[in-house]
Design a protein around this motif. Sequence first.
Motif, PDB file in Angstrom:
ATOM      1  N   GLY A  21      -6.234  -2.277  10.923  1.00  0.00           N
ATOM      2  CA  GLY A  21      -5.373  -1.114  10.755  1.00  0.00           C
ATOM      3  C   GLY A  21      -4.132  -1.428   9.943  1.00  0.00           C
ATOM      4  N   VAL A  22      -3.613  -2.646  10.121  1.00  0.00           N
ATOM      5  CA  VAL A  22      -2.449  -3.073   9.336  1.00  0.00           C
ATOM      6  C   VAL A  22      -2.817  -3.121   7.852  1.00  0.00           C
ATOM      7  N   MET A  23      -3.938  -3.749   7.541  1.00  0.00           N
ATOM      8  CA  MET A  23      -4.356  -3.852   6.146  1.00  0.00           C
ATOM      9  C   MET A  23      -4.692  -2.485   5.560  1.00  0.00           C
ATOM     10  N   GLU A  81      -2.686  -1.867   2.024  1.00  0.00           N
ATOM     11  CA  GLU A  81      -3.387  -1.796   0.742  1.00  0.00           C
ATOM     12  C   GLU A  81      -3.030  -0.541  -0.058  1.00  0.00           C
ATOM     13  N   PRO A  82      -3.053   0.665   0.522  1.00  0.00           N
ATOM     14  CA  PRO A  82      -2.608   1.822  -0.265  1.00  0.00           C
ATOM     15  C   PRO A  82      -1.112   1.779  -0.576  1.00  0.00           C
ATOM     16  N   ALA A  83      -0.325   1.113   0.281  1.00  0.00           N
ATOM     17  CA  ALA A  83       1.104   0.956  -0.001  1.00  0.00           C
ATOM     18  C   ALA A  83       1.305   0.111  -1.246  1.00  0.00           C
ATOM     19  N   GLU A 131       3.489  -9.668  -1.824  1.00  0.00           N
ATOM     20  CA  GLU A 131       3.767  -9.372  -0.420  1.00  0.00           C
ATOM     21  C   GLU A 131       2.479  -8.994   0.311  1.00  0.00           C
ATOM     22  N   LEU A 132       1.597  -8.283  -0.364  1.00  0.00           N
ATOM     23  CA  LEU A 132       0.310  -7.935   0.241  1.00  0.00           C
ATOM     24  C   LEU A 132      -0.474  -9.198   0.577  1.00  0.00           C
ATOM     25  N   ASP A 133      -0.506 -10.146  -0.342  1.00  0.00           N
ATOM     26  CA  ASP A 133      -1.208 -11.411  -0.085  1.00  0.00           C
ATOM     27  C   ASP A 133      -0.543 -12.175   1.055  1.00  0.00           C
ATOM     28  N   GLY A 154       9.868 -10.426   4.440  1.00  0.00           N
ATOM     29  CA  GLY A 154       8.995  -9.411   5.005  1.00  0.00           C
ATOM     30  C   GLY A 154       9.321  -8.001   4.554  1.00  0.00           C
ATOM     31  N   LEU A 155       8.739  -7.029   5.225  1.00  0.00           N
ATOM     32  CA  LEU A 155       8.983  -5.623   4.914  1.00  0.00           C
ATOM     33  C   LEU A 155      10.418  -5.248   5.284  1.00  0.00           C
TER      34      LEU A 155
END
Length: 354
Positions: free
Chosen positions: A126-128, A132-134, A144-146, A235-236
């Motif tokens: 659910g996190v991914m 991914e669309p973000a 940051e996605l990686d 982080g975010l």
Amino acid sequence: MQYIQPRPSSIVAALYTARDLGVDLAILHGPSGCSFKHARLLEEDGLRVLTTSLGETEIILGGQDVLEKVLIEAEEQFHPTRMAVVGTCVSLIIGEDMEAAIRNSGITTPTIAIEVHAGFRENIEGVMAALEPAAEAGWISEDELDRQRRLLAAANETERLRGAACKSYIQPSRGDLKHVVAARLMECVREGKKGVAILNAKKETAYMFADILLALHETSPDADITYYANLEDAGLDKVRRDAARIREGLREGGIDPELHGALDEYGAMGETFGTILQEQAPGFAVIAGVPHAIPPEYTEGIEVFSVTNGPRQVEPLKAIGHEHVVVEVDLHPKTLGVSEIVESEFGAVLRSMQ
């Protein structure tokens, strides 16, 4: 592994991640009761959660028109800065095109569609599904996605090896009596034993786990205790803000901890904090947050005082040799929507023993 105990929901994980991404309005595209409890809790933390309230009619005929109407009403009534449409089992089963609904609605608010449902065995899916669309929308970088992908894998491995997912079923427990554990901790301090206190907490839970360090310092200001915390600036956006506030709270309380890792790196910090324990060779260690991240070979010969918020984490911690384990049962709802350190039950017990 086939679990026979309830596990975290990937839909809820997507909602929390949307919050961390700066989304201030999420629309659950499903029945009105889907993820009800967590949706209400997240509203305490600044994320307004709406629902398309899909029922029998929409399940048969489709709910895209309903979603478009809710998107338009959400924008007109609440003027959000970012929105997310979060899928559910129902939207998956009836094959809803949430991206098309966002386009057709004509809204101008930056909005992503999170294709998620509750059929994943691991909530990190659910996190991914949110990240991914973000990244596609430019809300986070590919780097940051990686990074998030690596951290989620590390956290998942920690839970599988030594956490609440290490067995198909774990009997929940409230842990050891807090006043008994606090008395033993104060005894270690009075005996002049060298101590290490580690905050290795997950995101906003650190607002309460940090209080364990504050209470220890307040009750034993002259003790030989070194403090460490995963409060680095990474982080975010929300994770960074929370870390900054907690760092300031600790410093106001007289603690300037050595920083290792960020609040989203809790699952990957085991080797780092374990090496510190080996080098320091303390007589006792207080580990608050995610103590099971540290492999047991690093805590051998150390009297460990662990503070967790998971009743199903007590048995695994005892199994890897943590002599004292206490549980902050109400931690999660008490740390949503806060901006300063919150007193913990164990911290209050420690303070009462001054």
